[in-house]
Motif scaffolding. Structure first.
Motif, PDB file in Angstrom:
ATOM      1  N   ASN A   1       2.617   1.008   8.661  1.00 25.47           N
ATOM      2  CA  ASN A   1       3.835   1.627   9.183  1.00 25.47           C
ATOM      3  C   ASN A   1       4.888   1.794   8.088  1.00 25.47           C
ATOM      4  OD1 ASN A   1       5.613  -0.692   9.018  1.00 25.47           O
ATOM      5  ND2 ASN A   1       4.394  -1.543  10.705  1.00 25.47           N
ATOM      6  N   TYR A   2       6.069   2.263   8.495  1.00 22.37           N
ATOM      7  CA  TYR A   2       7.167   2.547   7.553  1.00 22.37           C
ATOM      8  C   TYR A   2       7.998   1.312   7.209  1.00 22.37           C
ATOM      9  CZ  TYR A   2       6.599   7.557   8.618  1.00 22.37           C
ATOM     10  OH  TYR A   2       6.126   8.825   8.767  1.00 22.37           O
ATOM     11  N   LYS A   3       7.928   0.281   8.025  1.00 26.12           N
ATOM     12  CA  LYS A   3       8.877  -0.841   7.928  1.00 26.12           C
ATOM     13  C   LYS A   3       8.431  -1.980   7.030  1.00 26.12           C
ATOM     14  CE  LYS A   3      11.738   0.651  11.199  1.00 26.12           C
ATOM     15  NZ  LYS A   3      13.092   1.027  10.905  1.00 26.12           N
ATOM     16  N   HIS A   4       7.109  -2.200   6.978  1.00 18.20           N
ATOM     17  CA  HIS A   4       6.592  -3.342   6.228  1.00 18.20           C
ATOM     18  C   HIS A   4       5.335  -2.932   5.479  1.00 18.20           C
ATOM     19  CE1 HIS A   4       9.134  -5.850   8.754  1.00 18.20           C
ATOM     20  NE2 HIS A   4       8.651  -5.187   9.791  1.00 18.20           N
ATOM     21  N   PHE A   5       5.116  -3.602   4.370  1.00 21.41           N
ATOM     22  CA  PHE A   5       3.839  -3.430   3.686  1.00 21.41           C
ATOM     23  C   PHE A   5       2.748  -4.173   4.443  1.00 21.41           C
ATOM     24  CE2 PHE A   5       6.520  -2.435   0.073  1.00 21.41           C
ATOM     25  CZ  PHE A   5       5.752  -1.523  -0.646  1.00 21.41           C
ATOM     26  N   LYS A   6       1.606  -3.557   4.515  1.00 16.84           N
ATOM     27  CA  LYS A   6       0.416  -4.293   4.944  1.00 16.84           C
ATOM     28  C   LYS A   6      -0.212  -4.829   3.661  1.00 16.84           C
ATOM     29  CE  LYS A   6      -4.093  -3.969   7.165  1.00 16.84           C
ATOM     30  NZ  LYS A   6      -3.901  -5.223   7.889  1.00 16.84           N
ATOM     31  N   ILE A   7      -0.402  -6.112   3.589  1.00 19.48           N
ATOM     32  CA  ILE A   7      -0.922  -6.724   2.363  1.00 19.48           C
ATOM     33  C   ILE A   7      -2.408  -6.987   2.520  1.00 19.48           C
ATOM     34  CG2 ILE A   7      -0.756  -8.732   0.848  1.00 19.48           C
ATOM     35  CD1 ILE A   7       2.258  -8.754   1.505  1.00 19.48           C
ATOM     36  N   VAL A   8      -3.157  -6.557   1.520  1.00 20.75           N
ATOM     37  CA  VAL A   8      -4.611  -6.652   1.550  1.00 20.75           C
ATOM     38  C   VAL A   8      -5.077  -7.301   0.255  1.00 20.75           C
ATOM     39  CG1 VAL A   8      -6.763  -5.323   1.694  1.00 20.75           C
ATOM     40  CG2 VAL A   8      -4.725  -4.530   2.912  1.00 20.75           C
ATOM     41  N   LYS A   9      -6.062  -8.154   0.366  1.00 19.63           N
ATOM     42  CA  LYS A   9      -6.602  -8.811  -0.823  1.00 19.63           C
ATOM     43  C   LYS A   9      -7.981  -8.227  -1.130  1.00 19.63           C
ATOM     44  CE  LYS A   9      -6.402 -13.344  -2.831  1.00 19.63           C
ATOM     45  NZ  LYS A   9      -6.218 -14.769  -2.665  1.00 19.63           N
ATOM     46  N   ILE A  10      -8.167  -7.840  -2.386  1.00 26.62           N
ATOM     47  CA  ILE A  10      -9.472  -7.343  -2.842  1.00 26.62           C
ATOM     48  C   ILE A  10      -9.868  -8.209  -4.035  1.00 26.62           C
ATOM     49  CG2 ILE A  10     -10.768  -5.387  -3.759  1.00 26.62           C
ATOM     50  CD1 ILE A  10      -8.507  -3.602  -2.598  1.00 26.62           C
TER      51      ILE A  10
ATOM     52  N   GLY B   1       5.542   8.816   4.660  1.00 26.55           N
ATOM     53  CA  GLY B   1       5.674  10.158   5.216  1.00 26.55           C
ATOM     54  C   GLY B   1       4.501  10.429   6.134  1.00 26.55           C
ATOM     55  N   ASN B   2       4.443  11.644   6.658  1.00 23.05           N
ATOM     56  CA  ASN B   2       3.352  12.017   7.538  1.00 23.05           C
ATOM     57  C   ASN B   2       2.051  12.038   6.744  1.00 23.05           C
ATOM     58  OD1 ASN B   2       1.965  12.832   9.774  1.00 23.05           O
ATOM     59  ND2 ASN B   2       2.533  15.000   9.542  1.00 23.05           N
ATOM     60  N   ASN B   3       1.188  11.070   6.988  1.00 25.10           N
ATOM     61  CA  ASN B   3      -0.077  10.937   6.264  1.00 25.10           C
ATOM     62  C   ASN B   3       0.132  10.695   4.761  1.00 25.10           C
ATOM     63  OD1 ASN B   3      -2.582  10.615   7.313  1.00 25.10           O
ATOM     64  ND2 ASN B   3      -3.278  12.693   6.871  1.00 25.10           N
ATOM     65  N   GLU B   4       1.269  10.135   4.414  1.00 22.61           N
ATOM     66  CA  GLU B   4       1.577   9.845   3.013  1.00 22.61           C
ATOM     67  C   GLU B   4       1.892   8.353   2.876  1.00 22.61           C
ATOM     68  OE1 GLU B   4       4.510  11.363  -0.565  1.00 22.61           O
ATOM     69  OE2 GLU B   4       4.721  12.231   1.420  1.00 22.61           O
ATOM     70  N   TYR B   5       1.284   7.744   1.879  1.00 26.86           N
ATOM     71  CA  TYR B   5       1.382   6.297   1.703  1.00 26.86           C
ATOM     72  C   TYR B   5       1.682   5.979   0.250  1.00 26.86           C
ATOM     73  CZ  TYR B   5      -0.996   6.497   6.166  1.00 26.86           C
ATOM     74  OH  TYR B   5      -1.308   6.782   7.466  1.00 26.86           O
ATOM     75  N   ARG B   6       2.036   4.720   0.005  1.00 26.31           N
ATOM     76  CA  ARG B   6       2.107   4.199  -1.360  1.00 26.31           C
ATOM     77  C   ARG B   6       1.401   2.853  -1.355  1.00 26.31           C
ATOM     78  NH1 ARG B   6       3.235   8.585  -1.863  1.00 26.31           N
ATOM     79  NH2 ARG B   6       4.911   9.597  -3.009  1.00 26.31           N
ATOM     80  N   VAL B   7       0.685   2.627  -2.440  1.00 26.51           N
ATOM     81  CA  VAL B   7      -0.030   1.360  -2.607  1.00 26.51           C
ATOM     82  C   VAL B   7       0.429   0.745  -3.917  1.00 26.51           C
ATOM     83  CG1 VAL B   7      -2.272   0.225  -2.722  1.00 26.51           C
ATOM     84  CG2 VAL B   7      -2.031   2.377  -1.450  1.00 26.51           C
ATOM     85  N   TYR B   8       0.965  -0.470  -3.833  1.00 23.57           N
ATOM     86  CA  TYR B   8       1.454  -1.162  -5.026  1.00 23.57           C
ATOM     87  C   TYR B   8       0.810  -2.539  -5.147  1.00 23.57           C
ATOM     88  CZ  TYR B   8       5.178   2.331  -5.195  1.00 23.57           C
ATOM     89  OH  TYR B   8       5.879   3.506  -5.269  1.00 23.57           O
ATOM     90  N   LYS B   9       0.648  -2.958  -6.380  1.00 24.38           N
ATOM     91  CA  LYS B   9       0.221  -4.326  -6.635  1.00 24.38           C
ATOM     92  C   LYS B   9       1.319  -5.256  -6.120  1.00 24.38           C
ATOM     93  CE  LYS B   9      -1.283  -7.282 -10.431  1.00 24.38           C
ATOM     94  NZ  LYS B   9      -1.496  -7.362 -11.902  1.00 24.38           N
ATOM     95  N   ASN B  10       0.930  -6.324  -5.468  1.00 26.68           N
ATOM     96  CA  ASN B  10       1.923  -7.244  -4.900  1.00 26.68           C
ATOM     97  C   ASN B  10       2.451  -8.185  -5.986  1.00 26.68           C
ATOM     98  OD1 ASN B  10       3.585  -8.558  -3.153  1.00 26.68           O
ATOM     99  ND2 ASN B  10       1.962  -9.794  -2.217  1.00 26.68           N
ATOM    100  N   SER B  11       3.038  -7.582  -6.993  1.00 27.09           N
ATOM    101  CA  SER B  11       3.518  -8.362  -8.125  1.00 27.09           C
ATOM    102  C   SER B  11       4.656  -7.596  -8.791  1.00 27.09           C
ATOM    103  CB  SER B  11       2.356  -8.572  -9.102  1.00 27.09           C
ATOM    104  OG  SER B  11       2.777  -9.301 -10.210  1.00 27.09           O
ATOM    105  N   CYS B  12       5.837  -8.163  -8.728  1.00 25.44           N
ATOM    106  CA  CYS B  12       7.001  -7.502  -9.313  1.00 25.44           C
ATOM    107  C   CYS B  12       6.912  -7.556 -10.841  1.00 25.44           C
ATOM    108  CB  CYS B  12       8.254  -8.235  -8.832  1.00 25.44           C
ATOM    109  SG  CYS B  12       9.783  -7.615  -9.534  1.00 25.44           S
ATOM    110  N   PRO B  13       7.181  -6.449 -11.512  1.00 28.66           N
ATOM    111  CA  PRO B  13       7.079  -6.452 -12.973  1.00 28.66           C
ATOM    112  C   PRO B  13       8.168  -7.288 -13.655  1.00 28.66           C
ATOM    113  CG  PRO B  13       7.834  -4.321 -12.182  1.00 28.66           C
ATOM    114  CD  PRO B  13       7.479  -5.126 -10.966  1.00 28.66           C
ATOM    115  N   HIS B  14       9.146  -7.751 -12.901  1.00 22.30           N
ATOM    116  CA  HIS B  14      10.186  -8.595 -13.506  1.00 22.30           C
ATOM    117  C   HIS B  14       9.636  -9.995 -13.815  1.00 22.30           C
ATOM    118  CE1 HIS B  14      13.941 -11.213 -13.089  1.00 22.30           C
ATOM    119  NE2 HIS B  14      13.966 -10.672 -14.291  1.00 22.30           N
ATOM    120  N   ARG B  15       9.296 -10.755 -12.794  1.00 20.46           N
ATOM    121  CA  ARG B  15       8.770 -12.118 -13.004  1.00 20.46           C
ATOM    122  C   ARG B  15       7.610 -12.404 -12.049  1.00 20.46           C
ATOM    123  NH1 ARG B  15      13.149 -15.195 -15.441  1.00 20.46           N
ATOM    124  NH2 ARG B  15      13.590 -13.940 -17.262  1.00 20.46           N
TER     125      ARG B  15
END
Ligand code: FES
Length: 123
Positions: A17-26, A37-51
């Protein structure tokens, strides 16, 4: 599940959904997927580049735009990811950090959808 091109199934489209990331482990990698967006997603590594904080567990919100002293302009609701550790903010579409000289960017992954199943490509 993967194939010879390193595409991994992570979830069904109706699980995101739009409100929260679904977190998946591979294997040892944790990624977060969010709808933008409509059928549009973003997938990010669950790791902030700061620390290396768990960025995908951060809040999705807006932010205060740069403005004159004493002015407070809140905008971009739903387009900002705020890291839970030091509250750095990233633009949800690009993964770029906002209003900083640090030039940090979230690690993103290519995705594809086949019959409502979302796959990401790992290199
Ligand atoms: S680890 Fe994310 S802002 Fe510091």
């Amino acid at each position: 599940m993967s194939n010879e091109e390193n595409w991994y199934f992570i979830c069904e489209t109706n699980e995101v959904n739009y409100k929260h990331f679904k977190i998946v482990k591979i294997n040892n990698l944790e990624v977060g997927i969010i709808k933008v967006g409509n059928n549009e997603y973003r997938v990010y590594k669950n790791s902030c580049p700061h620390r290396l904080g768990p960025i995908c567990k951060g809040t999705i919100s807006g932010t205060f735009l740069p403005s004159k002293q004493g002015e407070f302009i809140y905008d971009l609701e739903g387009r900002i990811i705020r890291c839970p550790w030091h509250r750095y903010e990233y633009y949800i579409y690009s993964g770029n950090i906002l209003y900083s000289d640090l030039k940090l960017k979230l690690k993103s992954y290519e995705y594809k959808i086949i019959k409502n199943k979302i796959f990401i490509k790992l290199k």
